[in-house]
Design a protein around this motif. Sequence first.
Motif, PDB file in Angstrom:
ATOM      1  N   HIS A  63       0.837  -1.207   0.000  1.00 25.88           N
ATOM      2  CA  HIS A  63       0.000   0.000   0.000  1.00 25.88           C
ATOM      3  C   HIS A  63       0.875   1.262   0.000  1.00 25.88           C
ATOM      4  O   HIS A  63       0.608   2.205  -0.755  1.00 25.88           O
ATOM      5  CB  HIS A  63      -0.938  -0.009   1.215  1.00 25.88           C
ATOM      6  CG  HIS A  63      -1.848   1.166   1.271  1.00 25.88           C
ATOM      7  ND1 HIS A  63      -2.895   1.323   0.387  1.00 25.88           N
ATOM      8  CD2 HIS A  63      -1.860   2.245   2.082  1.00 25.88           C
ATOM      9  CE1 HIS A  63      -3.515   2.459   0.662  1.00 25.88           C
ATOM     10  NE2 HIS A  63      -2.909   3.030   1.692  1.00 25.88           N
ATOM     11  N   ALA A  64       1.908   1.265   0.820  1.00 23.36           N
ATOM     12  CA  ALA A  64       2.807   2.420   0.868  1.00 23.36           C
ATOM     13  C   ALA A  64       3.556   2.587  -0.457  1.00 23.36           C
ATOM     14  O   ALA A  64       3.735   3.703  -0.946  1.00 23.36           O
ATOM     15  CB  ALA A  64       3.797   2.273   2.014  1.00 23.36           C
ATOM     16  N   ARG A  65       3.981   1.476  -1.055  1.00 23.16           N
ATOM     17  CA  ARG A  65       4.679   1.563  -2.344  1.00 23.16           C
ATOM     18  C   ARG A  65       3.760   2.116  -3.423  1.00 23.16           C
ATOM     19  O   ARG A  65       4.173   2.904  -4.260  1.00 23.16           O
ATOM     20  CB  ARG A  65       5.220   0.199  -2.757  1.00 23.16           C
ATOM     21  CG  ARG A  65       6.128   0.326  -3.966  1.00 23.16           C
ATOM     22  CD  ARG A  65       6.912  -0.896  -4.284  1.00 23.16           C
ATOM     23  NE  ARG A  65       7.751  -1.440  -3.261  1.00 23.16           N
ATOM     24  CZ  ARG A  65       9.012  -1.069  -3.026  1.00 23.16           C
ATOM     25  NH1 ARG A  65       9.549  -0.104  -3.734  1.00 23.16           N
ATOM     26  NH2 ARG A  65       9.706  -1.648  -2.070  1.00 23.16           N
ATOM     27  N   ARG A  66       2.490   1.725  -3.389  1.00 25.79           N
ATOM     28  CA  ARG A  66       1.524   2.264  -4.355  1.00 25.79           C
ATOM     29  C   ARG A  66       1.380   3.757  -4.151  1.00 25.79           C
ATOM     30  O   ARG A  66       1.347   4.530  -5.129  1.00 25.79           O
ATOM     31  CB  ARG A  66       0.178   1.571  -4.208  1.00 25.79           C
ATOM     32  CG  ARG A  66      -0.851   2.082  -5.196  1.00 25.79           C
ATOM     33  CD  ARG A  66      -2.191   1.371  -5.051  1.00 25.79           C
ATOM     34  NE  ARG A  66      -3.134   1.814  -6.046  1.00 25.79           N
ATOM     35  CZ  ARG A  66      -3.839   2.933  -5.963  1.00 25.79           C
ATOM     36  NH1 ARG A  66      -3.717   3.725  -4.926  1.00 25.79           N
ATOM     37  NH2 ARG A  66      -4.683   3.270  -6.933  1.00 25.79           N
ATOM     38  N   ASN A  67       1.296   4.195  -2.908  1.00 25.45           N
ATOM     39  CA  ASN A  67       1.192   5.626  -2.634  1.00 25.45           C
ATOM     40  C   ASN A  67       2.448   6.372  -3.110  1.00 25.45           C
ATOM     41  O   ASN A  67       2.342   7.480  -3.646  1.00 25.45           O
ATOM     42  CB  ASN A  67       0.961   5.874  -1.144  1.00 25.45           C
ATOM     43  CG  ASN A  67      -0.433   5.523  -0.708  1.00 25.45           C
ATOM     44  OD1 ASN A  67      -1.349   5.484  -1.521  1.00 25.45           O
ATOM     45  ND2 ASN A  67      -0.609   5.261   0.570  1.00 25.45           N
ATOM     46  N   LEU A  68       3.610   5.789  -2.925  1.00 21.37           N
ATOM     47  CA  LEU A  68       4.830   6.416  -3.408  1.00 21.37           C
ATOM     48  C   LEU A  68       4.843   6.513  -4.927  1.00 21.37           C
ATOM     49  O   LEU A  68       5.280   7.510  -5.505  1.00 21.37           O
ATOM     50  CB  LEU A  68       6.061   5.635  -2.918  1.00 21.37           C
ATOM     51  CG  LEU A  68       6.355   5.729  -1.425  1.00 21.37           C
ATOM     52  CD1 LEU A  68       7.424   4.717  -1.044  1.00 21.37           C
ATOM     53  CD2 LEU A  68       6.791   7.130  -1.073  1.00 21.37           C
ATOM     54  N   THR A  69       4.329   5.482  -5.583  1.00 17.80           N
ATOM     55  CA  THR A  69       4.253   5.506  -7.054  1.00 17.80           C
ATOM     56  C   THR A  69       3.296   6.595  -7.515  1.00 17.80           C
ATOM     57  O   THR A  69       3.587   7.322  -8.468  1.00 17.80           O
ATOM     58  CB  THR A  69       3.793   4.135  -7.585  1.00 17.80           C
ATOM     59  OG1 THR A  69       4.723   3.147  -7.147  1.00 17.80           O
ATOM     60  CG2 THR A  69       3.703   4.139  -9.098  1.00 17.80           C
ATOM     61  N   LEU A  70       2.164   6.722  -6.842  1.00 20.91           N
ATOM     62  CA  LEU A  70       1.205   7.757  -7.214  1.00 20.91           C
ATOM     63  C   LEU A  70       1.743   9.168  -6.935  1.00 20.91           C
ATOM     64  O   LEU A  70       1.398  10.113  -7.645  1.00 20.91           O
ATOM     65  CB  LEU A  70      -0.119   7.541  -6.473  1.00 20.91           C
ATOM     66  CG  LEU A  70      -0.890   6.289  -6.867  1.00 20.91           C
ATOM     67  CD1 LEU A  70      -2.109   6.113  -5.965  1.00 20.91           C
ATOM     68  CD2 LEU A  70      -1.295   6.348  -8.323  1.00 20.91           C
ATOM     69  N   LEU A  71       2.577   9.258  -5.920  1.00 15.16           N
ATOM     70  CA  LEU A  71       3.162  10.558  -5.581  1.00 15.16           C
ATOM     71  C   LEU A  71       4.030  11.047  -6.716  1.00 15.16           C
ATOM     72  O   LEU A  71       4.011  12.141  -7.147  1.00 15.16           O
ATOM     73  CB  LEU A  71       4.004  10.436  -4.317  1.00 15.16           C
ATOM     74  CG  LEU A  71       4.722  11.689  -3.852  1.00 15.16           C
ATOM     75  CD1 LEU A  71       3.739  12.690  -3.290  1.00 15.16           C
ATOM     76  CD2 LEU A  71       5.749  11.316  -2.823  1.00 15.16           C
TER      77      LEU A  71
END
Length: 70
Positions: free
Chosen positions: A62-70
């Motif tokens: 979930h955190a990696r997805r958020n970093l990708t979206l960032l």
Amino acid sequence: DSSVVVPPEICALAMFTANAARKQCPDQLQQLVGGFIMLRLFNPSLVAPDAFRIIELAPSPHARRNLTLL
């Protein structure tokens, strides 16, 4: 701002990129150098901070997805 300190390695990379970009598009030098630095240095370290040893543990999916979206 005069308080910003850029590591000499990044300065050298920017200078090399600027010299190469100057031959192709001298009127867009800042955009080309800035884009190159962002796409090749900062973005990968944001998406995978564990790969660059910015953090010790790998982020959760979930955190990696958020970093990708960032």
